[in-house]
Design a protein around this motif. Structure first.
Motif, short mmCIF file in Angstrom:
data_model
loop_
_atom_site.label_atom_id
_atom_site.label_comp_id
_atom_site.label_asym_id
_atom_site.label_seq_id
_atom_site.Cartn_x
_atom_site.Cartn_y
_atom_site.Cartn_z
N LYS A 184 79.43 87.65 34.02
CA LYS A 184 79.30 89.07 33.66
C LYS A 184 79.47 89.23 32.15
CE LYS A 184 78.89 91.98 37.23
NZ LYS A 184 77.84 93.00 37.25
N ILE A 185 78.88 90.29 31.64
CA ILE A 185 79.02 90.56 30.21
C ILE A 185 79.85 91.83 30.03
CG2 ILE A 185 77.78 91.13 28.09
CD1 ILE A 185 75.39 89.51 29.31
N ASP A 186 80.89 91.71 29.24
CA ASP A 186 81.72 92.86 28.91
C ASP A 186 80.97 93.66 27.82
OD1 ASP A 186 83.56 94.67 28.00
OD2 ASP A 186 85.22 93.24 27.89
N SER A 223 68.83 92.50 30.77
CA SER A 223 69.97 92.12 31.60
C SER A 223 71.26 92.11 30.76
CB SER A 223 69.74 90.77 32.29
OG SER A 223 69.93 89.70 31.41
N VAL A 224 71.14 91.67 29.50
CA VAL A 224 72.32 91.69 28.62
C VAL A 224 72.79 93.15 28.45
CG1 VAL A 224 73.14 91.26 26.25
CG2 VAL A 224 71.75 89.54 27.43
N ALA A 225 71.84 94.06 28.26
CA ALA A 225 72.21 95.47 28.09
C ALA A 225 72.91 96.01 29.35
CB ALA A 225 70.96 96.30 27.79
N VAL A 249 78.46 79.68 23.72
CA VAL A 249 77.90 80.10 22.42
C VAL A 249 78.28 81.52 22.03
CG1 VAL A 249 75.89 78.56 22.55
CG2 VAL A 249 75.68 80.92 23.35
N CYS A 250 78.74 82.30 22.96
CA CYS A 250 79.00 83.72 22.64
C CYS A 250 80.12 83.83 21.59
CB CYS A 250 79.38 84.49 23.90
SG CYS A 250 79.80 86.21 23.52
N PRO A 251 79.84 84.39 20.43
CA PRO A 251 80.87 84.43 19.39
C PRO A 251 81.93 85.50 19.65
CG PRO A 251 78.85 85.45 18.61
CD PRO A 251 78.56 84.95 20.01
N ARG A 252 81.70 86.35 20.66
CA ARG A 252 82.63 87.46 20.89
C ARG A 252 83.34 87.38 22.24
NH1 ARG A 252 81.68 90.42 16.62
NH2 ARG A 252 82.96 92.15 17.35
N GLU A 253 83.18 86.24 22.89
CA GLU A 253 83.80 86.04 24.21
C GLU A 253 83.48 87.19 25.16
OE1 GLU A 253 87.92 84.66 24.07
OE2 GLU A 253 87.61 84.37 21.93
N ALA A 254 82.22 87.67 25.03
CA ALA A 254 81.83 88.83 25.84
C ALA A 254 81.29 88.42 27.21
CB ALA A 254 80.77 89.63 25.10
N ILE A 255 80.68 87.23 27.28
CA ILE A 255 80.14 86.79 28.58
C ILE A 255 81.15 85.84 29.20
CG2 ILE A 255 78.67 84.97 27.56
CD1 ILE A 255 76.58 85.79 29.79
N VAL A 256 81.46 86.11 30.46
CA VAL A 256 82.60 85.42 31.08
C VAL A 256 82.31 85.07 32.54
CG1 VAL A 256 84.40 86.50 29.67
CG2 VAL A 256 83.59 87.68 31.72
N ARG A 281 82.48 94.44 24.44
CA ARG A 281 82.65 93.36 23.46
C ARG A 281 81.31 92.86 22.91
NH1 ARG A 281 88.06 91.07 24.22
NH2 ARG A 281 87.50 89.35 22.86
N CYS A 282 80.23 93.02 23.68
CA CYS A 282 78.93 92.44 23.33
C CYS A 282 78.33 93.15 22.11
CB CYS A 282 77.99 92.59 24.53
SG CYS A 282 76.35 91.96 24.22
N LYS A 283 77.70 92.34 21.23
CA LYS A 283 77.25 92.90 19.94
C LYS A 283 75.95 93.70 19.95
CE LYS A 283 77.49 91.48 15.20
NZ LYS A 283 77.71 90.37 14.30
N PRO A 284 74.81 93.41 20.50
CA PRO A 284 74.40 92.17 21.16
C PRO A 284 73.53 91.31 20.23
CG PRO A 284 72.96 93.96 21.82
CD PRO A 284 73.85 94.49 20.73
N CYS A 285 73.91 90.08 20.09
CA CYS A 285 73.21 89.16 19.19
C CYS A 285 72.16 88.33 19.92
CB CYS A 285 74.23 88.23 18.55
SG CYS A 285 75.13 87.24 19.77
N LEU A 286 72.24 88.26 21.23
CA LEU A 286 71.32 87.51 22.11
C LEU A 286 71.37 85.99 21.90
CD1 LEU A 286 68.19 89.84 22.35
CD2 LEU A 286 70.20 89.73 23.82
N LEU A 287 72.45 85.51 21.30
CA LEU A 287 72.63 84.05 21.22
C LEU A 287 72.68 83.44 22.62
CD1 LEU A 287 75.33 83.67 18.41
CD2 LEU A 287 72.96 82.89 18.35
N CYS A 288 73.28 84.19 23.54
CA CYS A 288 73.39 83.69 24.92
C CYS A 288 72.01 83.52 25.55
CB CYS A 288 74.24 84.65 25.76
SG CYS A 288 73.70 86.35 25.65
N GLN A 289 71.12 84.47 25.28
CA GLN A 289 69.78 84.39 25.86
C GLN A 289 69.06 83.15 25.33
OE1 GLN A 289 67.13 87.64 24.86
NE2 GLN A 289 65.53 86.84 26.19
S1 SF4 Z 1 76.11 85.99 22.85
FE1 SF4 Z 1 77.79 87.34 23.48
S2 SF4 Z 1 77.77 89.01 22.02
FE2 SF4 Z 1 75.80 87.95 21.83
S3 SF4 Z 1 74.45 89.12 23.23
FE3 SF4 Z 1 75.30 87.41 24.41
S4 SF4 Z 1 77.12 88.29 25.41
FE4 SF4 Z 1 76.55 89.70 23.76
#
Ligand code: SF4
Ligand code: SF4
Length: 386
Positions: free
Chosen positions: A288-290, A313-315, A332-339, A293-301
């Motif tokens: 799940k993505i908090d 889906s990130v949104a 890779v998430c720099p904000r510990e948003a996806i857990v 906390r999510c920026k969203p930078c889409l590094l996770c994608q």
């Molecule tokens: S990497 Fe983290 S902060 Fe960036 S979009 Fe994905 S969940 Fe959000």
């Protein structure tokens, strides 16, 4: 209350202390050596040595997951080893027993080859309509064997869901290894509609298996026949089947993963993966993505090897149904948003606890299922070189 994303530290969490990491690894150490450490179980000396190496290997990887708090890179070492050692052990045993990798198709259908999970979805409709299993015959004639297989699969599925494709599949590691080789993807723009292809393959193969009363995918489309048992080419039909297997393997498991850095066979083709996605709905764990906390930078994608995240889906704070819980996005998430998340709890409620609970289940199964295959591959190498 919403968290202000600007105040969150971008750094990854600090490594866990060695003492705590060892303590958390202790159950896995015990389980590994219970599985592989008993010399009575393996009369064969090479298998005994291979079992001890495997137990140590799996324990060290879990320790590193605890120590670094990263998941993907350590899991990948296990998974690629599994993918590479499966054909070694499999082909060694096949040649030892039969003297060849080529198996007559009637023998395959009769189940006189080792069990493979891939045809499971293909069995359902023929079994429902005719009360007969079209494959494999050896299990069909043994209801206890079939019940045991289904029981193991169900237990694994409840914990893993589609995580099966990251912790249990003995094929996916080859393409994951190939995808790890190039530093950057040569092809980056991937059509999201490709995600639908495995569902189309699944539907076509289930209907075809019902119509032909044979496991159509195994007979015509499985790329991994190229590295396991192939159809003995006694006529033109057998030759065509083998050419298809080799072309699919070369394209989906070697060339495309190298060009895209994605698991293309799993993402765009595998009908078992599509089938297993359904069970993400009943699995206890999910990602799940908090959103706070999510920026969203889409590094996770970008990091997802399976196209299981999209901008939308990130949104929404979710992964797509095909998520295989590999942990690349979390790492890779720099904000510990996806857990990791336990269904029914609040998002980001003790995410490290959820990760630990998932990893204990997933790793215990990985040791039992994949570890045995790794040990067999290592034993085959020891038999050849020692
Ligand atoms: S990497 Fe983290 S902060 Fe960036 S979009 Fe994905 S969940 Fe959000
Ligand atoms: S969404 Fe995350 S956990 Fe799921 S497959 Fe993609 S990278 Fe792996």
């Amino acid at each position: 209350m919403a968290t202000d994303a600007r105040n969150l530290p971008p750094a990854r969490p600090a490594p866990r202390g060695i003492g705590w990491s060892l303590l958390l690894t202790l159950p896995i150490l015990i389980w590994s050596f219970l599985m592989f450490g008993n010399p009575q179980v393996h009369a064969d000396r090479q298998m005994h040595i291979a079992g001890a190496i495997t137990a140590l290997f799996m324990t060290v990887l879990f320790f590193m997951m605890m120590r670094t708090r990263a998941t993907y890179r350590w899991r990948r070492i296990f998974f690629v080893s599994l993918g590479l050692l499966f054909p070694v052990g499999f082909i060694y045993n096949l040649v030892l027993v039969r003297g060849t990798m080529g198996i007559p198709i009637e023998e395959m259908i009769a189940g006189r080859t080792p069990f493979c999970f891939m045809p499971i979805p293909l069995l359902i409709l023929p079994a429902a309509f005719t009360r007969t299993l079209v494959f494999p015959g050896s299990i069909a004639s043994n209801s206890h064997g079939m019940a045991a297989m289904v029981g193991i699969w169900l237990a694994m599925t409840l914990v893993l869901g589609k995580g099966w494709c990251s912790y249990a599949c003995f094929f996916g590691g080859i393409e994951e290894g190939v995808a790890a080789i190039p530093p950057r993807a040569k092809i980056r723009k991937l059509d999201p509609r490709l995600r639908l292809v495995p569902w189309a393959v699944l539907l076509a193969m289930v209907l075809l298996s019902l119509a032909l009363f044979e496991p159509a995918y195994c007979m015509w489309l499985c790329p991994f026949k190229a590295v396991s048992e192939y159809v003995a080419a006694r006529n033109l039909l057998g030759l065509i089947q083998n050419i298809i297997f080799i072309l699919l393997f070369a394209g989906l498991v070697i060339v495309l993963p190298f060009l895209t850095k994605k698991r293309t066979q799993c993402s765009w083709f595998c009908p078992f993966g599509a089938f297993q996605s359904i069970f993400n709905k009943i699995s206890i764990f999910e990602m799940k993505i908090d959103k706070d906390r999510c920026k969203p930078c889409l590094l996770c994608q970008n990091a997802c090897p399976n196209l299981s995240l999209s901008k939308e889906s990130v949104a929404r704070g979710e992964t797509l149904m095909s998520c295989m819980k590999c942990g690349a996005c979390v790492d890779v998430c720099p904000r510990e948003a996806i857990v990791w998340h336990i269904k029914g709890t609040q998002i980001a409620w003790k995410p490290e606890r959820a990760r630990l609970m998932f990893l204990y289940g997933a790793w215990a199964m990985a040791i039992m299922f994949g570890g045995s295959i790794i040990a067999q591959g290592l034993a085959a190498i020891l038999h050849i070189v020692v």
